[in-house]
Each structure stands twice: as C-alpha cells, then as structure tokens.
Design an enzyme around this catalytic site. Structure first.
Site, mmCIF file in Angstrom:
data_model
loop_
_atom_site.group_PDB
_atom_site.id
_atom_site.type_symbol
_atom_site.label_atom_id
_atom_site.label_comp_id
_atom_site.label_asym_id
_atom_site.label_seq_id
_atom_site.Cartn_x
_atom_site.Cartn_y
_atom_site.Cartn_z
ATOM 1 N N ALA A 70 0.676 -1.209 -0.017
ATOM 2 C CA ALA A 70 -0.205 0.025 -0.086
ATOM 3 C C ALA A 70 0.950 0.867 0.077
ATOM 4 C CB ALA A 70 -0.470 0.097 1.068
ATOM 5 N N THR A 71 1.900 1.180 0.602
ATOM 6 C CA THR A 71 3.337 2.406 0.745
ATOM 7 C C THR A 71 3.446 2.293 -0.524
ATOM 8 O OG1 THR A 71 3.159 2.144 3.134
ATOM 9 C CG2 THR A 71 5.133 3.322 1.736
ATOM 10 N N ASN A 141 -7.182 2.838 10.131
ATOM 11 C CA ASN A 141 -6.488 1.824 10.389
ATOM 12 C C ASN A 141 -6.394 1.626 12.165
ATOM 13 O OD1 ASN A 141 -5.218 4.143 9.231
ATOM 14 N ND2 ASN A 141 -3.289 3.268 10.662
ATOM 15 N N GLN A 169 -7.079 -1.211 4.994
ATOM 16 C CA GLN A 169 -7.825 -2.013 5.835
ATOM 17 C C GLN A 169 -9.172 -3.350 6.055
ATOM 18 O OE1 GLN A 169 -6.686 -2.688 8.741
ATOM 19 N NE2 GLN A 169 -4.263 -1.468 8.342
ATOM 20 N N SER A 188 -3.318 -4.160 0.130
ATOM 21 C CA SER A 188 -2.064 -4.745 0.993
ATOM 22 C C SER A 188 -2.215 -6.109 0.917
ATOM 23 C CB SER A 188 -1.758 -3.899 1.466
ATOM 24 O OG SER A 188 -0.477 -4.585 2.515
ATOM 25 N N HIS A 190 -0.540 -8.037 3.338
ATOM 26 C CA HIS A 190 -0.650 -9.026 4.748
ATOM 27 C C HIS A 190 -1.033 -8.597 5.464
ATOM 28 C CE1 HIS A 190 1.275 -5.499 6.336
ATOM 29 N NE2 HIS A 190 1.453 -4.786 5.743
ATOM 30 N N THR A 226 10.448 -7.432 -11.822
ATOM 31 C CA THR A 226 9.933 -8.766 -12.253
ATOM 32 C C THR A 226 8.728 -9.468 -11.280
ATOM 33 O OG1 THR A 226 12.420 -9.339 -13.038
ATOM 34 C CG2 THR A 226 10.670 -11.224 -12.378
ATOM 35 N N CYS A 314 2.738 2.320 12.392
ATOM 36 C CA CYS A 314 4.135 2.782 11.366
ATOM 37 C C CYS A 314 4.642 4.297 12.244
ATOM 38 C CB CYS A 314 3.773 3.583 9.986
ATOM 39 S SG CYS A 314 2.623 2.270 8.470
HETATM 40 N N1 PMP Z 1 -2.802 2.429 3.793
HETATM 41 C C1 PMP Z 1 -3.480 1.912 5.317
HETATM 42 C C2 PMP Z 1 -4.317 2.235 5.938
HETATM 43 C C3 PMP Z 1 -2.997 0.966 5.736
HETATM 44 O O1 PMP Z 1 -3.293 0.796 7.339
HETATM 45 C C4 PMP Z 1 -1.177 0.817 5.847
HETATM 46 C C5 PMP Z 1 -0.720 -0.697 6.443
HETATM 47 N N2 PMP Z 1 -0.387 0.019 7.945
HETATM 48 C C6 PMP Z 1 -1.321 0.691 4.961
HETATM 49 C C7 PMP Z 1 -1.744 1.833 3.943
HETATM 50 C C8 PMP Z 1 0.667 0.939 4.866
HETATM 51 O O2 PMP Z 1 1.044 -0.418 4.229
HETATM 52 P P1 PMP Z 1 1.840 -0.809 2.839
HETATM 53 O O3 PMP Z 1 2.897 -2.101 4.703
HETATM 54 O O4 PMP Z 1 1.756 -2.721 2.488
HETATM 55 O O5 PMP Z 1 2.920 -0.585 2.455
#
Ligand code: PMP
Length: 373
Positions: A70-71, A141, A169, A188, A190, A226, A314
């Site tokens: 997501a980042t 989140n 989320q 994302s 994970h 890749t 984060c």
């Molecule tokens: N957006 C939201 C709403 C999240 O909760 C998170 C993870 N804390 C992220 C972005 C970042 O995700 P990623 O670890 O896949 O970079």
C-alpha cells in the site's frame, strides 16, 4: 493464554496463501517475461491472478498494477500528479497518503465527532474547489471507522473529479466487490493473510500517465521489475478464501469484540471508545484508557503474551501518535493513553476474554506502581 491483537498492523499468512506461495515458488519460479514455455505458463498464471483479483474487487483486470504494497501504491499515485495540482485528502489518512501528498496544495477534509468524513463536507468542498484528486480511505487503520467511500466516489464522479481510496484495511474484512467504482484503489496483501511486500494499485482504465518504476516493460510498462508471482498468487488466494466467509466471520467476531468492549466498560466506567457510534470494522477497538501511558500498557500486556498497539503501527513508539485521536481534537494527555486492539478472522472467545482479564490485571499492577505480581 497468549493473544495476537494487532491484525491491523499485519496478519499471519493464511494456510491457503502459504500453500499457494509454495506451489508457485516451487513450480512457477520462471521469469514471466522470458520466452520459453515454462515462463509463458507463469505469465498466464499471473494474468489469471489479475483477472481473479479483478473479479473480487469489481474492477477490470487491465486496471490493476501489482506493487510492493500500500505504501508504494499511495506514493506512486501522488507522485504521478503534477506538483501544482491541488489534492483533497481526509484528516485521518495513513501516513503513506499524508506524506505522499506533502509539498503540494492539500485541502484537508475534516471528520465528524465519530471520526468519519461526511459526504456533505466533500460536496461542499467540491462546489467551491476543483481538486485534481480526492483521497479518502475506505476503513481507518486506527479506529476501524468505515468511511462512506461509495457516496464520496459518486459525488466526485458527478463533479468530474478523480477519486482514490486506500482500501488496505477494508479488503479482506468487508465486501470489496464494489470497490471498482473508485478511480484508484490501494490494497495490501499482508493485511489479509497474504505475504508482506505485495499489493496493488487500481487505475482508471484509460489512465496512461502512471509509469512509476522505470525499466522493463512489466505491468504494461507502468511498473518495471520482475513480478513477484508467488506473492501475487498467495494474495489472490487469500482473498478468495476469505471473501465467501466474510459475513459469517463478521457476525461472530463483532459479537466477541462487542462483548470485550462491554467487559472493558464494566471495569472502566470512563473508558472512551473512539468512533464507537460509527460503523466500524468488526475487529477493531481504539480506546482511551482511564489512566497510564500507552507504552506501559503495551509492555505489561506484551509480558503477559498479548500483542496490541498504541495506534498506527507505522508511528508506534512515538508518543501521541494517533492520527485519528489527534483529528478528533484530543488533549495531549488523552493521546498518551490510546491503545488499539485489532483481532483476527479466527480470534476466539477465550482469547478475547483473556485479553480483558489481562487488561484488568495490568491496570491493578500499574496502579500499584509497576512491575509484577
Ligand atoms: N494504508 C493503510 C490504511 C494501512 O493501514 C497501511 C498499513 N499500516 C498502509 C497503508 C501501508 O501498507 P503497506 O505495509 O502495505 O505498505
């Protein structure tokens, strides 16, 4: 009794995702861009995973670009906009949206007392301003508050403004089948039982501006490098495993989570649960404890085998880091007492009850001035 209550930070790999990852890594490890038969099979599987994901989120497969998470997706989107363009983002976005938007003219969309962006606030903004993009996350989140992304997407469409939702989320916890109505979607793996370092960005079908990692022709020339096919296969398999079970999971987990809140309330009369009156993810409780610094709560619970968080993963470790509680105008003292509990798809009654008991015990311990029994 141990308990993992930090699923909004990350989730364990689902067994189906693990199996899919292993199978893909062992059998289909070839480079999908190579020209021999085995590589062609990987390329086909990759495109089939894209189709399957498209079906799950209601978006044409060609709109999907696989990313590292997501980042990256959020950064890529904002980096693609000329710096003189105005963007509107909500006051409760994840740091990967807030920081990616920094440096340009940003209109901040406020939240109401329940931590929700009101469509009326967006409507009002759109009658006076014409941002290049509106970005409002699907589910928060920290608090779990669901945002009215569907209404906001439709308002943006009426005004000819592009709409992005960070659904990191939402996906895997709520029905994602209409997300394709948004112009841009961030996801994302994970966060829903896939592996780390894998995610996606959905773009409007006709978007040709986005070209975010330069190099080879992968991902239609938009993101070179890749493709991580095993992680992509695992991500799509995880979502396929969860999607049909979501309403049953939601029913069970919401009940367990609400019983936990009731147990907390009977112990702490003045407990404040953030976004309690808003529709929320079924797994999340963001609460302001009646006393004691959140890092003390976190450490004492960790010693007892419970993993929780102080807010956004984060920024954990930083005092007063909750973006949501800050947006709600909390005092500096309240900010220090925020903890976030986020259960999982399989968290059971015993785990929730043990957590409630442990929190009560930790309160007594902290009141006595600290360390153990
Ligand atoms: N957006 C939201 C709403 C999240 O909760 C998170 C993870 N804390 C992220 C972005 C970042 O995700 P990623 O670890 O896949 O970079």
């Amino acid at each position: 009794m141990n308990g993992y209550f930090d699923h909004n930070a990350t989730t364990p790999l689902l067994p189906q995702a693990r199996d899919a990852w292993l199978r893909a890594s062992e059998k289909h490890w070839h480079n999908p861009s190579s020209l021999y038969r085995d590589a062609g099979i990987v390329s086909q599987q990759l495109e089939s995973a894209r189709e399957r994901l498209g079906t799950l989120i209601g978006a044409d497969a060609e709109r999907i670009v696989f990313t590292s998470g997501a980042t990256e997706s959020n950064n890529a989107l904002f980096a693609s906009l000329p710096t003189d363009q105005v963007v509107a983002i909500s006051a409760i976005e994840h740091p990967s949206v807030r920081e990616a938007a920094r440096g340009r003219h940003v209109i901040e969309l406020p939240v109401n007392a329940d931590g929700v962006v009101e469509p009326d606030a967006v409507k009002q903004m759109l009658t006076t301003k014409q941002p290049a993009l509106v970005s409002v996350m699907a589910a928060n989140n920290e608090s779990g508050a669901l945002q009215p992304w569907r209404e906001i997407a439709s308002l943006c469409r009426e005004h000819g403004v592009l709409f992005h939702t960070d659904a990191a989320q939402w996906i895997g916890k709520q029905d994602a089948s209409n997300l394709g109505e948004c112009d841009f979607i961030t996801g994302s793996a994970h966060k829903f039982g896939g592996s780390k370092g894998c995610g996606f960005l959905v773009l409007p079908a006709e978007d040709s501006r986005l070209n975010f990692i330069r190099g080879g022709p992968q991902e239609n020339g938009r993101r070179a490098g890749t493709e991580n096919y095993p992680a992509i296969e695992a991500m799509v398999t995880a979502l396929e495993a969860l999607a049909p079970r979501l309403s049953e999971i939601e029913k069970t987990q919401r009940r367990l989570r609400d019983e936990f809140i009731a147990a907390m309330r009977s112990r702490f009369e003045t407990l404040r649960v953030i976004s309690e009156n808003a529709p929320r993810l079924w797994n999340t409780v963001l609460m302001v404890m009646p006393a004691h610094h959140n890092l003390k709560w976190l450490t004492a619970l960790s010693r007892r085998g419970f993993s929780i968080s102080t807010g956004s993963a984060c920024s954990s470790g930083k005092e007063g880091s909750s973006v949501v509680v800050t947006a709600l105008g909390a005092s500096a003292d309240e900010l220090k007492r925020v903890i976030r509990i986020s259960g999982g798809w399989e968290t059971n009654a015993e785990e929730w009850q043990s957590l409630a008991t442990a929190i009560g015990d930790v309160f007594d311990e902290l009141n006595r001035g600290g360390r153990p029994q």
